[in-house]
Design a protein around this motif. Sequence first.
Motif, PDB file in Angstrom:
ATOM      1  N   THR A   8       0.742  -1.298   0.078  1.00 23.77           N
ATOM      2  CA  THR A   8       0.026  -0.040   0.022  1.00 23.77           C
ATOM      3  C   THR A   8       1.145   1.293  -0.102  1.00 23.77           C
ATOM      4  O   THR A   8       0.747   2.097  -0.890  1.00 23.77           O
ATOM      5  CB  THR A   8      -1.131   0.093   1.253  1.00 23.77           C
ATOM      6  N   VAL A   9       1.616   1.134   0.695  1.00 25.81           N
ATOM      7  CA  VAL A   9       2.933   2.481   0.699  1.00 25.81           C
ATOM      8  C   VAL A   9       3.503   2.506  -0.312  1.00 25.81           C
ATOM      9  O   VAL A   9       3.621   3.750  -0.976  1.00 25.81           O
ATOM     10  CB  VAL A   9       3.853   2.269   1.964  1.00 25.81           C
ATOM     11  N   LEU A  10       3.998   1.617  -1.007  1.00 25.98           N
ATOM     12  CA  LEU A  10       4.495   1.635  -2.274  1.00 25.98           C
ATOM     13  C   LEU A  10       3.865   2.006  -3.328  1.00 25.98           C
ATOM     14  O   LEU A  10       4.277   2.477  -4.319  1.00 25.98           O
ATOM     15  CB  LEU A  10       5.309   0.185  -2.654  1.00 25.98           C
ATOM     16  N   LYS A  11       2.488   1.833  -3.292  1.00 23.94           N
ATOM     17  CA  LYS A  11       1.339   2.282  -4.305  1.00 23.94           C
ATOM     18  C   LYS A  11       1.296   3.593  -4.331  1.00 23.94           C
ATOM     19  O   LYS A  11       1.284   4.326  -5.184  1.00 23.94           O
ATOM     20  CB  LYS A  11       0.234   1.373  -4.132  1.00 23.94           C
ATOM     21  N   ARG A  12       1.293   4.223  -2.970  1.00 18.85           N
ATOM     22  CA  ARG A  12       0.881   5.521  -2.710  1.00 18.85           C
ATOM     23  C   ARG A  12       2.358   6.411  -2.946  1.00 18.85           C
ATOM     24  O   ARG A  12       2.219   7.595  -3.738  1.00 18.85           O
ATOM     25  CB  ARG A  12       0.454   5.553  -1.525  1.00 18.85           C
ATOM     26  N   THR A  13       3.589   5.772  -2.759  1.00 18.18           N
ATOM     27  CA  THR A  13       4.734   6.569  -2.909  1.00 18.18           C
ATOM     28  C   THR A  13       5.878   5.717  -3.495  1.00 18.18           C
ATOM     29  O   THR A  13       6.431   4.835  -2.637  1.00 18.18           O
ATOM     30  CB  THR A  13       5.148   7.124  -1.658  1.00 18.18           C
ATOM     31  N   PRO A  14       6.021   5.470  -4.774  1.00 19.31           N
ATOM     32  CA  PRO A  14       6.803   4.761  -5.285  1.00 19.31           C
ATOM     33  C   PRO A  14       8.168   5.127  -4.910  1.00 19.31           C
ATOM     34  O   PRO A  14       8.540   6.365  -4.509  1.00 19.31           O
ATOM     35  CB  PRO A  14       6.672   4.641  -6.773  1.00 19.31           C
ATOM     36  N   ARG A  15       9.254   3.999  -5.213  1.00 22.68           N
ATOM     37  CA  ARG A  15      10.552   4.290  -5.194  1.00 22.68           C
ATOM     38  C   ARG A  15      11.126   4.761  -3.557  1.00 22.68           C
ATOM     39  O   ARG A  15      11.558   5.784  -3.466  1.00 22.68           O
ATOM     40  CB  ARG A  15      11.062   5.304  -6.105  1.00 22.68           C
ATOM     41  N   LEU A  16      10.948   3.894  -2.656  1.00 20.12           N
ATOM     42  CA  LEU A  16      11.196   3.851  -1.327  1.00 20.12           C
ATOM     43  C   LEU A  16      12.216   3.019  -0.667  1.00 20.12           C
ATOM     44  O   LEU A  16      12.273   1.768  -1.348  1.00 20.12           O
ATOM     45  CB  LEU A  16       9.984   3.896  -0.542  1.00 20.12           C
ATOM     46  N   THR A  17      12.919   3.398   0.159  1.00 25.70           N
ATOM     47  CA  THR A  17      14.010   2.327   0.660  1.00 25.70           C
ATOM     48  C   THR A  17      13.205   1.673   1.741  1.00 25.70           C
ATOM     49  O   THR A  17      12.104   2.106   2.315  1.00 25.70           O
ATOM     50  CB  THR A  17      15.184   3.248   1.251  1.00 25.70           C
ATOM     51  N   PRO A  18      13.714   0.486   2.243  1.00 24.82           N
ATOM     52  CA  PRO A  18      13.066  -0.190   3.400  1.00 24.82           C
ATOM     53  C   PRO A  18      13.137   0.968   4.748  1.00 24.82           C
ATOM     54  O   PRO A  18      12.043   0.543   5.411  1.00 24.82           O
ATOM     55  CB  PRO A  18      14.017  -1.312   3.697  1.00 24.82           C
ATOM     56  N   GLN A  19      14.045   1.568   4.908  1.00 23.07           N
ATOM     57  CA  GLN A  19      13.878   2.461   6.218  1.00 23.07           C
ATOM     58  C   GLN A  19      12.840   3.502   6.087  1.00 23.07           C
ATOM     59  O   GLN A  19      11.987   3.608   6.835  1.00 23.07           O
ATOM     60  CB  GLN A  19      15.276   3.184   6.173  1.00 23.07           C
ATOM     61  N   MET A  20      12.625   4.007   4.935  1.00 22.73           N
ATOM     62  CA  MET A  20      11.311   4.988   4.485  1.00 22.73           C
ATOM     63  C   MET A  20      10.205   4.319   4.596  1.00 22.73           C
ATOM     64  O   MET A  20       9.360   4.880   5.246  1.00 22.73           O
ATOM     65  CB  MET A  20      11.425   5.700   3.212  1.00 22.73           C
ATOM     66  N   ILE A  21       9.954   2.949   4.284  1.00 22.06           N
ATOM     67  CA  ILE A  21       8.780   2.095   4.460  1.00 22.06           C
ATOM     68  C   ILE A  21       8.663   1.838   5.865  1.00 22.06           C
ATOM     69  O   ILE A  21       7.386   2.036   6.171  1.00 22.06           O
ATOM     70  CB  ILE A  21       8.789   0.991   3.696  1.00 22.06           C
ATOM     71  N   ALA A  22       9.500   1.252   6.535  1.00 23.51           N
ATOM     72  CA  ALA A  22       9.448   1.196   8.007  1.00 23.51           C
ATOM     73  C   ALA A  22       8.912   2.305   8.801  1.00 23.51           C
ATOM     74  O   ALA A  22       8.139   2.422   9.784  1.00 23.51           O
ATOM     75  CB  ALA A  22      10.776   0.395   8.273  1.00 23.51           C
ATOM     76  N   GLU A  23       9.348   3.546   8.449  1.00 15.84           N
ATOM     77  CA  GLU A  23       8.921   4.601   9.179  1.00 15.84           C
ATOM     78  C   GLU A  23       7.694   5.061   8.992  1.00 15.84           C
ATOM     79  O   GLU A  23       6.842   5.536   9.737  1.00 15.84           O
ATOM     80  CB  GLU A  23       9.951   5.907   8.579  1.00 15.84           C
ATOM     81  N   GLN A  24       7.154   4.764   7.635  1.00 14.70           N
ATOM     82  CA  GLN A  24       5.837   4.923   7.365  1.00 14.70           C
ATOM     83  C   GLN A  24       4.718   4.108   7.961  1.00 14.70           C
ATOM     84  O   GLN A  24       3.576   4.609   8.291  1.00 14.70           O
ATOM     85  CB  GLN A  24       5.598   5.354   5.833  1.00 14.70           C
ATOM     86  N   ILE A  25       5.257   3.054   8.276  1.00 15.10           N
ATOM     87  CA  ILE A  25       4.130   2.044   8.763  1.00 15.10           C
ATOM     88  C   ILE A  25       4.623   1.472  10.215  1.00 15.10           C
ATOM     89  O   ILE A  25       3.922   0.850  10.947  1.00 15.10           O
ATOM     90  CB  ILE A  25       4.236   0.690   8.002  1.00 15.10           C
ATOM     91  N   SER A  26       5.651   2.221  10.543  1.00 23.79           N
ATOM     92  CA  SER A  26       5.979   1.967  12.180  1.00 23.79           C
ATOM     93  C   SER A  26       6.413   0.537  12.382  1.00 23.79           C
ATOM     94  O   SER A  26       5.842  -0.191  13.044  1.00 23.79           O
ATOM     95  CB  SER A  26       4.770   2.467  13.181  1.00 23.79           C
ATOM     96  N   ALA A  27       7.399   0.083  11.615  1.00 22.51           N
ATOM     97  CA  ALA A  27       7.605  -1.422  11.758  1.00 22.51           C
ATOM     98  C   ALA A  27       9.131  -1.299  11.807  1.00 22.51           C
ATOM     99  O   ALA A  27      10.045  -0.303  11.509  1.00 22.51           O
ATOM    100  CB  ALA A  27       7.192  -1.956  10.443  1.00 22.51           C
ATOM    101  N   ASN A  28       9.820  -2.259  12.198  1.00 28.92           N
ATOM    102  CA  ASN A  28      11.128  -2.788  12.417  1.00 28.92           C
ATOM    103  C   ASN A  28      11.641  -2.550  10.695  1.00 28.92           C
ATOM    104  O   ASN A  28      11.471  -3.429  10.193  1.00 28.92           O
ATOM    105  CB  ASN A  28      11.579  -3.872  12.987  1.00 28.92           C
TER     106      ASN A  28
END
Length: 68
Positions: A8-28
Amino acid sequence: MIAKDILTVLKRTPRLTPQMIAEQISANPQRVRNILCVLLELKLVKTSVRGVYEISPLGEDLLREIAS
């Protein structure tokens, strides 16, 4: 389900790093990296630059299927 959140995050905002994704979904971040590896093997995400991920057309189809 964290895999769905990642897609879902990648669909909304493409070209993200794992760190950026983790910050957006509050995950490790390491957990996000591990799940991205599986999603990449399943061809649900793609990477054109090492460490930067985008949702694939197959991943988009899966999200649509889950939503309906």
